[in-house]
Design a protein around this motif. Structure first.
Motif, PDB file in Angstrom:
ATOM      1  N   TYR A  18       0.834  -1.201   0.000  1.00 62.54           N
ATOM      2  CA  TYR A  18       0.000   0.000   0.000  1.00 62.54           C
ATOM      3  C   TYR A  18       0.865   1.245   0.000  1.00 62.54           C
ATOM      4  N   THR A  58      -6.128  -0.237  -8.041  1.00 62.15           N
ATOM      5  CA  THR A  58      -6.537   1.087  -7.563  1.00 62.15           C
ATOM      6  C   THR A  58      -8.058   1.162  -7.510  1.00 62.15           C
ATOM      7  N   LYS A  59      -8.535   2.186  -6.848  1.00 60.45           N
ATOM      8  CA  LYS A  59      -9.986   2.368  -6.736  1.00 60.45           C
ATOM      9  C   LYS A  59     -10.612   2.539  -8.130  1.00 60.45           C
ATOM     10  N   THR A  60      -9.972   3.341  -8.978  1.00 61.57           N
ATOM     11  CA  THR A  60     -10.515   3.593 -10.319  1.00 61.57           C
ATOM     12  C   THR A  60     -10.581   2.317 -11.140  1.00 61.57           C
ATOM     13  N   GLU A  63     -13.432   0.177  -9.824  1.00 59.29           N
ATOM     14  CA  GLU A  63     -14.708   0.806 -10.173  1.00 59.29           C
ATOM     15  C   GLU A  63     -15.059   0.556 -11.649  1.00 59.29           C
ATOM     16  N   TYR A  97     -15.140  -0.066   4.333  1.00 55.76           N
ATOM     17  CA  TYR A  97     -14.543   0.162   3.017  1.00 55.76           C
ATOM     18  C   TYR A  97     -13.431  -0.838   2.748  1.00 55.76           C
ATOM     19  N   LEU A  99      -9.800  -1.118   1.222  1.00 47.32           N
ATOM     20  CA  LEU A  99      -8.692  -0.206   0.906  1.00 47.32           C
ATOM     21  C   LEU A  99      -7.963  -0.738  -0.318  1.00 47.32           C
ATOM     22  N   LEU A 100      -7.887   0.083  -1.357  1.00 44.60           N
ATOM     23  CA  LEU A 100      -7.113  -0.280  -2.535  1.00 44.60           C
ATOM     24  C   LEU A 100      -5.699   0.287  -2.398  1.00 44.60           C
ATOM     25  N   SER A 103      -5.577   3.950  -1.774  1.00 49.26           N
ATOM     26  CA  SER A 103      -6.507   4.514  -0.787  1.00 49.26           C
ATOM     27  C   SER A 103      -5.762   5.085   0.419  1.00 49.26           C
ATOM     28  N   SER A 111     -11.397   7.921  -0.876  1.00 45.81           N
ATOM     29  CA  SER A 111     -10.369   7.157  -1.591  1.00 45.81           C
ATOM     30  C   SER A 111     -10.527   5.639  -1.569  1.00 45.81           C
ATOM     31  N   ALA A 112     -11.479   5.127  -0.779  1.00 51.03           N
ATOM     32  CA  ALA A 112     -11.619   3.667  -0.681  1.00 51.03           C
ATOM     33  C   ALA A 112     -12.961   3.222  -1.263  1.00 51.03           C
ATOM     34  N   TYR A 113     -13.180   1.917  -1.329  1.00 46.96           N
ATOM     35  CA  TYR A 113     -14.392   1.385  -1.975  1.00 46.96           C
ATOM     36  C   TYR A 113     -15.402   0.935  -0.926  1.00 46.96           C
TER      37      TYR A 113
END
Length: 255
Positions: A18, A58-60, A63, A97, A99-100, A103, A111-113
């Protein structure tokens, strides 16, 4: 070994390193082996497996994968297996959440999912079953790092308030590594997360109690829970870990 089935899909994520949080021991190996098991034992074709690890996770990326790629490619009555190994964090308002890699544990909202969103993403796919296997904890502790300090200074241990969301969809099957406020442990002798190790062994046939060559949801949960509870107790009281299964689907149906 199951024959390859083009109606099966998988998303496998392992975040060991991370940018803004401690490493999670064995997460990358967890994800790699899980990917192989999903392919060989559950019949998910390699080209239907989306794999993200470390700086790619990553979060993106996640997603896009869940909300665009998968949504566009799933057709009616497909099955999806989602697997995550890494940190989870609570937020003070009761949400949890994932954590990516990118994040920030101090700002999960941005910043997290959100777990709630993950369940919605999986539950709204036109699948007959969407499975989530989460080898993470939402206690705010660092779990597998062997260090007991919290990821988030000043947060209370996370209370999972997502049960209702998880049961809002009739196609969702959720296996989580811990009950609320527990840490998810690693299994050093096996170089795996404790939950993942028994999840894989169970899927591999060890959980097939009635020997009918199928592993039912109930059999898999019993096998994971019995073994993880037993092994975690050996690590000491503060390390106790009790995996949970949440679903509205018939638990006798096979995975």
């Amino acid at each position: 070994i199951k024959a390859s089935n083009s109606k099966k899909w998988a998303v496998v994520i392992g975040v060991e390193n991370y940018k803004k949080a401690p490493d999670v021991e064995f997460s990358e190996r967890d994800a790699l082996v899980t990917k192989e098991y999903f392919n060989k034992l559950l019949g998910v074709p390699n080209e239907n497996i989306f794999y993200l690890s470390n700086y790619n996770a990553t979060k993106t990326e996640l997603e896009t994968l869940l909300k665009v790629t998968l949504k566009n490619r799933i057709s009616k009555d497909d099955e999806v297996y989602f697997y995550f190994s890494g940190h989870g964090v609570p937020a003070n308002e009761g949400d949890s959440y994932l954590l990516l890699n990118d994040s920030d544990p101090a700002n999960p909202k941005i910043s997290a999912y959100p777990i709630k969103e993950l369940y919605e993403d999986l539950g709204t796919l036109s699948t007959s079953k969407s499975y989530a296997f989460l080898d993470t904890c939402f206690s705010g502790g660092t779990g597998r790092t062997g260090i007991t300090e919290t990821l988030l200074e000043g947060t209370r241990p996370g209370v999972m308030k997502v049960n209702d969301v998880s049961l809002a969809y009739n196609n969702l099957v959720i296996f989580t590594a811990t009950d609320k406020n527990q840490l998810s442990n690693s299994y050093k002798e096996q170089n795996h997360g404790l939950f993942t190790y028994y999840m894989l062994k169970g899927i591999g046939g060890e959980a097939d109690k009635n020997k009918d060559k199928n592993v039912s949801l109930d059999e898999l949960q019993s096998y994971i829970k019995d073994n993880v509870s037993r092994e975690s107790r050996k690590l000491g009281q503060t390390k106790e870990q009790e995996p949970i299964l949440k679903t509205t689907i018939d638990k006798n149906s096979s995975i």
